[in-house]
Scaffold this active site. Structure first.
Site, mmCIF file in Angstrom:
data_model
loop_
_atom_site.group_PDB
_atom_site.id
_atom_site.type_symbol
_atom_site.label_atom_id
_atom_site.label_comp_id
_atom_site.label_asym_id
_atom_site.label_seq_id
_atom_site.Cartn_x
_atom_site.Cartn_y
_atom_site.Cartn_z
ATOM 1 N N GLU A 176 0.805 -1.214 0.000
ATOM 2 C CA GLU A 176 0.000 0.000 0.000
ATOM 3 C C GLU A 176 0.836 1.260 0.000
ATOM 4 O OE1 GLU A 176 -4.014 -1.526 2.190
ATOM 5 O OE2 GLU A 176 -2.270 -1.255 3.450
ATOM 6 N N CYS A 206 3.300 8.267 1.412
ATOM 7 C CA CYS A 206 3.912 7.278 2.292
ATOM 8 C C CYS A 206 4.009 5.975 1.498
ATOM 9 C CB CYS A 206 3.001 7.148 3.504
ATOM 10 S SG CYS A 206 3.504 5.902 4.661
ATOM 11 N N CYS A 248 6.741 -7.485 7.258
ATOM 12 C CA CYS A 248 7.935 -7.036 7.973
ATOM 13 C C CYS A 248 8.359 -8.088 8.979
ATOM 14 C CB CYS A 248 7.655 -5.713 8.675
ATOM 15 S SG CYS A 248 9.128 -5.007 9.441
ATOM 16 N N CYS A 277 7.311 -5.788 15.510
ATOM 17 C CA CYS A 277 6.844 -4.875 16.567
ATOM 18 C C CYS A 277 5.428 -5.284 16.978
ATOM 19 C CB CYS A 277 6.879 -3.434 16.083
ATOM 20 S SG CYS A 277 8.522 -2.942 15.532
ATOM 21 N N CYS A 287 2.159 -3.344 15.578
ATOM 22 C CA CYS A 287 2.087 -2.991 14.152
ATOM 23 C C CYS A 287 1.384 -4.084 13.349
ATOM 24 C CB CYS A 287 3.507 -2.778 13.634
ATOM 25 S SG CYS A 287 3.574 -2.493 11.860
ATOM 26 N N CYS A 314 -0.832 5.161 10.299
ATOM 27 C CA CYS A 314 0.388 4.418 10.627
ATOM 28 C C CYS A 314 0.056 3.111 11.308
ATOM 29 C CB CYS A 314 1.235 5.194 11.625
ATOM 30 S SG CYS A 314 2.041 6.608 10.943
#
Ligand code: SAH
Ligand code: SF4
Length: 358
Positions: free
Chosen positions: A97, A114, A121, A125, A128, A346
């Site tokens: 995205e 962004c 990933c 974390c 996230c 975010c």
């Protein structure tokens, strides 16, 4: 040829000098490389077939060996606040995205895009969404540049003078774990004959891959953002397991050693998690940790989603935290989430349409 078997390298990941060298290997004069570059990166034409000042035979020669298209936009969502989220789908099925965030600051339009650097990933974390995507890969430079060109084309179609002015690597993925392709994309972005972004308009955000921070400082004058998110190793180990490999002291030392460009600051991102890192004692530790470093602190109250156990602090807690930082003379702002109604904020990227990935 089936799209998922398309092994042709994509020219959107090539620098101008490389295109010139490449056309020579095709037995063509190097100025054809410059024309190709101009058509793809300056005029933003949708592929070599559309560069009409090139002879048809040459266009066909290029297209036989190289792809020149951006990744395709699979879905687009528009938020009430004007934010636009684009979901791209690559021929191998992975999705990623990009989020376009128009803003009017100080009377001037700043339109930030962004972008994603990976389609998931590995950093893991705990707050996230992207971390929960299981099947993922690095994006190629052409796929990173492709996000920018595709969005720029789309917003221009809506309003002729709409312009992406800033690029932030804060979408899906850890940019410094895809270092070669991300720095290649940044160099292509900065090419004055092409997309021509000033280095201060490009920000790379990292969870703290310390050796690559040193490399980046040596190699590229882009802006650096650090996702700090905790003020003790104990809490950071818990919320960002990467801290066990590169603890706070090593990360902060990397910032102290960083050859920052004149008049610039690091951006420190601090995701606020209720009862975990949001106390006034945390605020005071943050001040001490960053003492003497040129920084601006962005406070990001957690954007909640179903794959995290954490929750967002109350507004009063966030305001008190910000006030404590300011009292100590720190430059701190609360970042209001943009595009929350379309899960574009975010840490929410990789949402609804990612079933095939996660
Ligand atoms: N991997 C890079 C860049 C992508 S994450 C990095 O971690 O910096 C971009 C930013 O979103 C980071 O600052 C991260 O801390 C923040 N973030 C991740 N999940 C979030 C969430 N659920 N709510 C608010 N911010 C989040
Ligand atoms: Fe990866 Fe950044 Fe999400 Fe951490 S916050 S899992 S580094 S994308």
């Amino acid at each position: 040829m089936r799209a998922d078997l398309d092994a042709r390298p994509n020219l959107l990941g090539f620098m101008a000098s490389e295109l010139e060298a490449l056309v020579k290997t095709l037995g063509q004069p190097s100025y054809r490389g410059r024309q190709l570059h101009h058509g793809l990166f300056h005029k933003l034409l949708p592929g070599v077939a559309a560069i009409s000042d090139l002879p048809k035979a040459f266009r066909e020669l290029v297209a036989a060996s190289f792809a020149t298209e951006t990744p395709s936009i699979h879905r687009q969502q528009i938020s009430q606040d004007g934010t636009r989220k684009y979901l791209f789908r690559a021929p191998d099925g992975v999705t990623f995205e990009a989020v376009y965030i128009p803003e009017v600051a100080k009377g001037r339009g700043t339109n930030t895009l962004c972008v994603s650097s990976q389609t998931g990933c590995s950093v893991g974390c705990k707050f996230c969404f992207t971390a929960s995507i299981k099947r993922w890969r690095n994006l190629m430079a052409a796929e990173i540049i492709g996000q920018i060109i595709a969005v720029q084309r789309d917003v221009t179609a809506i309003s002729a003078d709409a312009q992406v002015t800033n690029i932030v690597f804060m979408g899906m993925g850890e940019p410094l774990l895809n270092y070669a392709e991300v720095t290649r994309a940044a160099r292509i972005l900065m090419d004055p004959e092409g997309l021509s972004f000033a280095s201060r308009r490009i920000t790379i955000s990292t969870s703290g891959i310390v050796p690559r921070i040193y490399d980046l400082g040596r190699e590229l004058p882009v802006q650096l953002a650090i996702s700090l998110n905790a003020t003790t190793d104990e809490i950071r180990n818990e919320v960002m397991p990467i801290n066990k490999k590169w603890p706070l002291a090593a990360l902060i030392q990397a910032l102290r050693d960083y050859p920052l460009q004149p008049r610039r600051r690091f951006t420190i991102e601090y995701v606020m998690l209720r009862g975990k890192n949001d106390s006034l004692a945390d605020a005071n530790r943050l001040v001490r940790l960053l003492q003497g470093l040129p920084v601006k602190v962005n406070l990001l109250p957690l954007n909640g989603h179903e794959r995290t156990d954490y929750t967002s602090p109350t507004e009063a807690t966030v305001l008190a935290f910000e006030a404590e930082l300011r009292r100590a003379g720190m430059n701190a702002i609360i970042r209001t989430a943009r595009g929350r109604d379309i899960d574009a904020a975010c840490g929410q990227l990789g949402g609804a349409d990612h079933v095939q990935n996660g």
